[in-house]
Design a protein around this motif. Sequence first.
Motif, PDB file in Angstrom:
ATOM      1  N   LEU A   1       6.926  39.590   9.542  1.00 23.19           N
ATOM      2  CA  LEU A   1       7.881  40.253  10.089  1.00 23.19           C
ATOM      3  C   LEU A   1       7.403  41.703  11.068  1.00 23.19           C
ATOM      4  O   LEU A   1       7.965  41.999  12.099  1.00 23.19           O
ATOM      5  CB  LEU A   1       8.770  40.877   8.911  1.00 23.19           C
ATOM      6  N   GLU A   2       6.424  42.281  10.635  1.00 18.78           N
ATOM      7  CA  GLU A   2       5.776  43.331  11.486  1.00 18.78           C
ATOM      8  C   GLU A   2       5.449  42.921  12.631  1.00 18.78           C
ATOM      9  O   GLU A   2       5.613  43.725  13.714  1.00 18.78           O
ATOM     10  CB  GLU A   2       4.636  43.934  10.484  1.00 18.78           C
ATOM     11  N   ARG A   3       4.953  41.666  12.949  1.00 19.75           N
ATOM     12  CA  ARG A   3       4.447  41.431  14.030  1.00 19.75           C
ATOM     13  C   ARG A   3       5.526  40.703  15.075  1.00 19.75           C
ATOM     14  O   ARG A   3       5.366  40.606  16.201  1.00 19.75           O
ATOM     15  CB  ARG A   3       3.279  40.367  14.162  1.00 19.75           C
ATOM     16  N   SER A   4       6.368  39.997  14.301  1.00 23.69           N
ATOM     17  CA  SER A   4       7.464  39.301  15.236  1.00 23.69           C
ATOM     18  C   SER A   4       8.933  39.411  14.986  1.00 23.69           C
ATOM     19  O   SER A   4       9.491  38.244  14.986  1.00 23.69           O
ATOM     20  CB  SER A   4       7.083  37.888  15.197  1.00 23.69           C
ATOM     21  N   CYS A   5       9.363  40.339  14.357  1.00 22.23           N
ATOM     22  CA  CYS A   5      10.527  40.538  13.769  1.00 22.23           C
ATOM     23  C   CYS A   5      11.584  40.656  14.971  1.00 22.23           C
ATOM     24  O   CYS A   5      11.261  40.952  16.270  1.00 22.23           O
ATOM     25  CB  CYS A   5      10.961  41.763  13.021  1.00 22.23           C
TER      26      CYS A   5
ATOM     27  N   PHE B   1      21.013  39.123  15.041  1.00 22.97           N
ATOM     28  CA  PHE B   1      19.778  39.007  15.689  1.00 22.97           C
ATOM     29  C   PHE B   1      19.443  37.570  16.403  1.00 22.97           C
ATOM     30  O   PHE B   1      19.971  36.724  15.967  1.00 22.97           O
ATOM     31  CB  PHE B   1      18.632  39.234  14.593  1.00 22.97           C
ATOM     32  N   PHE B   2      18.391  37.620  17.233  1.00 21.74           N
ATOM     33  CA  PHE B   2      17.714  36.620  17.815  1.00 21.74           C
ATOM     34  C   PHE B   2      16.176  36.694  17.459  1.00 21.74           C
ATOM     35  O   PHE B   2      15.700  37.691  17.601  1.00 21.74           O
ATOM     36  CB  PHE B   2      18.242  36.212  19.212  1.00 21.74           C
ATOM     37  N   LEU B   3      15.607  35.826  17.107  1.00 20.36           N
ATOM     38  CA  LEU B   3      14.247  35.725  16.767  1.00 20.36           C
ATOM     39  C   LEU B   3      13.280  35.944  18.045  1.00 20.36           C
ATOM     40  O   LEU B   3      13.733  35.864  19.039  1.00 20.36           O
ATOM     41  CB  LEU B   3      13.741  34.233  16.164  1.00 20.36           C
ATOM     42  N   SER B   4      12.138  36.660  17.552  1.00 17.89           N
ATOM     43  CA  SER B   4      11.154  36.855  18.791  1.00 17.89           C
ATOM     44  C   SER B   4      10.597  35.614  19.145  1.00 17.89           C
ATOM     45  O   SER B   4      10.543  34.586  18.331  1.00 17.89           O
ATOM     46  CB  SER B   4      10.187  37.932  18.512  1.00 17.89           C
ATOM     47  N   LYS B   5      10.085  35.277  20.419  1.00 15.45           N
ATOM     48  CA  LYS B   5       9.494  34.164  21.053  1.00 15.45           C
ATOM     49  C   LYS B   5       8.189  33.698  20.274  1.00 15.45           C
ATOM     50  O   LYS B   5       7.783  32.718  20.155  1.00 15.45           O
ATOM     51  CB  LYS B   5       9.226  34.325  22.647  1.00 15.45           C
ATOM     52  N   ASN B   6       7.488  34.744  19.635  1.00 16.77           N
ATOM     53  CA  ASN B   6       6.337  34.575  19.116  1.00 16.77           C
ATOM     54  C   ASN B   6       6.637  34.252  17.326  1.00 16.77           C
ATOM     55  O   ASN B   6       5.548  34.359  16.768  1.00 16.77           O
ATOM     56  CB  ASN B   6       5.177  35.528  19.154  1.00 16.77           C
ATOM     57  N   HIS B   7       7.724  34.327  17.127  1.00 20.18           N
ATOM     58  CA  HIS B   7       7.888  34.434  15.322  1.00 20.18           C
ATOM     59  C   HIS B   7       7.387  32.848  14.790  1.00 20.18           C
ATOM     60  O   HIS B   7       6.506  33.199  13.663  1.00 20.18           O
ATOM     61  CB  HIS B   7       9.488  34.335  15.236  1.00 20.18           C
TER      62      HIS B   7
END
Length: 382
Positions: free
Chosen positions: A38-42, A248-254
């Motif tokens: 979550l911290e890296r890719s929320c 929300f929408f996910l980040s590309k690196n999730h």
Amino acid sequence: MNTSLSFTIYQTAHALPEKWDNVAKSTIFLKRDYFEILERSCPSNMKCYFIGIFQEHELVGVALSQFLDLNKLTSFGERDQCVKTMLRNFLFKRFSSHVLFLGNCMLTGENAYALADSVPFEEGIKVLFQARNHIDQLLQTQGIKVHLLTSKDFSANEMQRISQTPFRSIFQFTTQPNMVFSIPNHWTNEQDYVNALSKKYRDQYKRARKKAEGLVKQKLSLKDIEKNQELIYDLYYHVAKNAPFNSFFLSKNHFSELKRILKDDFLFYGYFFENKLIGFNTLIKNGEAMDTYFLGYNETIQREKMLYLNMLYDMIAYSIKKKFKTIVFARTALEIKSSIGAKPEIIYGLMEHKNPIINYFLPHFFRYFEPKTNWKERNPFK
């Protein structure tokens, strides 16, 4: 016994106490690794806070809180374009764009907190609300005014116990149920599942499998996920933006971060047609439960190949083979999930608005604007 509890708020997974995972053992979604993901890719409009609950100096509880800024969204979802939906979106932007969750708005199910057996439920809930209110104050010092306070997801048993605390006055709500598939102990393979279906649903299974001819299913590695990141996101975004409502929408690196950190506990299956990725689904191993996660697909091929239904059957087959006890299919697509054997479990939430006038009318607003889903529960088994 002294039950006086205190809390500490953490904003990085690295800062969590050493024994965090010992307390969070009930679900992978409260563990250090998942919080690092979550911290890296929320999502870009989300900020996560990790709550540690202490009895004297001993860690006895863990929880997750998320702040969402809905002003950063370009769309709440494009499926429903009626006047009511447009009015709902306007009011959200105007009066409820800053939402503070106790729990995880990216998941369905009881993943908000975990308490040691020594902690009385009423005391644990009390300190969790104190921690959430403290995060609200932290945001205020940053010039951010929270509009809506929401807590999710609670089981019927938890909600009954909450109703015996001072928090009973907070508006309680339910939305779409959590669809859960229970796997009988004597099933060992997919054929056992097929044999248990009634003729109508066995025919549905055969028809879907016939339609899937030409599709190639492949487990993707971290390298594969990174290589196809743009296409994967396009497939995910197509499905997400056509939902009735999105916060929300996910980040590309999730997905790549999930694979990098969870390794074999995160499964990413790509579906290819004529050597092109046209869909995917994801699974997370969570103790004895298999949690379905996000997916994506090309809508045209999805319809032609009954791809979504085939994905559901594939998830069931894998989970039976690997001896899981349940599959958490979450919300959405309730009727089709019911048709493959998932059962609805009602889950509850709490909601309060900081504006006292809006808060007074909140139950009426919620009932009016909550997207209605009419569906018929199925029983596919003999």
